[in-house]
Design a protein around this motif. Structure first.
Motif, PDB file in Angstrom:
ATOM      1  N   GLU A 145      32.965  76.982  56.561  1.00 15.35           N
ATOM      2  CA  GLU A 145      33.566  78.165  57.189  1.00 15.35           C
ATOM      3  C   GLU A 145      33.636  78.014  58.701  1.00 15.35           C
ATOM      4  OE1 GLU A 145      31.234  81.444  55.772  1.00 15.35           O
ATOM      5  OE2 GLU A 145      32.285  81.527  53.851  1.00 15.35           O
ATOM      6  N   LYS A 147      33.806  75.219  60.387  1.00 12.61           N
ATOM      7  CA  LYS A 147      34.825  74.195  60.658  1.00 12.61           C
ATOM      8  C   LYS A 147      36.228  74.808  60.589  1.00 12.61           C
ATOM      9  CE  LYS A 147      36.096  69.555  59.175  1.00 12.61           C
ATOM     10  NZ  LYS A 147      35.880  68.484  58.192  1.00 12.61           N
ATOM     11  N   GLN A 148      36.477  75.689  59.584  1.00 16.40           N
ATOM     12  CA  GLN A 148      37.783  76.333  59.453  1.00 16.40           C
ATOM     13  C   GLN A 148      38.050  77.281  60.623  1.00 16.40           C
ATOM     14  OE1 GLN A 148      37.644  78.147  55.577  1.00 16.40           O
ATOM     15  NE2 GLN A 148      38.191  76.240  54.499  1.00 16.40           N
ATOM     16  N   GLU A 151      39.116  75.293  63.668  1.00 15.79           N
ATOM     17  CA  GLU A 151      40.500  74.826  63.528  1.00 15.79           C
ATOM     18  C   GLU A 151      41.470  75.936  63.843  1.00 15.79           C
ATOM     19  OE1 GLU A 151      40.967  73.197  59.628  1.00 15.79           O
ATOM     20  OE2 GLU A 151      39.649  71.492  60.010  1.00 15.79           O
TER      21      GLU A 151
END
Length: 155
Positions: A145, A147-148, A151
């Motif tokens: 989560e 990491k998302q 991004e």
């Protein structure tokens, strides 16, 4: 002076009599279907619709009010239609296959088809569930989560 025949019906009655539709035959019946107001300028549009299936019964032989019942299976659901032999709405009756049967009414095929479907449903109930993914630890879910989110912020 010779007199011609007076034709009352728009169909060829002798040709329909000569067909000899019997129980056990596989037939393709093409009917005329009228779609109200779907043509140009709101006029009625006539199209042809075919119905192919097994003849279960023929009632009243080849007399004026004779009917025959046709059954077909669509997506595992049995559909039956009753056609009048001399109906002007029937465009063509094509006998695809003749079968030798010992009964004049094949109503027992309805139950046979239902038993077949029930048997298939029973075999589907005993299927083992398939594991798609292994369980993931809470720390790994939190890392994915984060990491998302990074991004999305980078964009």
């Amino acid at each position: 002076m010779t007199q011609g025949k007076i034709i009352i019906s728009p169909i060829n009655i002798e040709a329909r009599k000569a067909l000899g539709v019997r129980a056990g035959d596989t037939v393709n019946v093409t009917t005329k279907v009228v779609d109200k107001g779907s043509g140009k300028e709101g006029k009625d549009k006539t199209r042809l619709q075919s119905f192919e299936g097994l003849v279960l019964s023929v009632k009243h032989g080849s007399e004026a009010g004779s009917t025959f019942t046709v059954r077909r299976s669509i997506d595992g659901i049995g559909v039956e239609r009753i056609f009048t032999l001399y109906s002007p709405l029937i465009d063509t009756i094509e006998i695809i296959r003749r079968a030798r049967v010992r009964r004049s009414k094949l109503y027992h095929i309805r139950e046979k088809a239902a038993k077949e479907i029930r048997r298939q449903m029973r075999s589907e109930l005993h299927v083992k569930p398939v594991v798609i993914a292994e369980p993931v630890a809470k720390e790994e879910v939190a890392a994915i989560e984060e990491k998302q989110e990074k991004e999305v912020e980078a964009k």
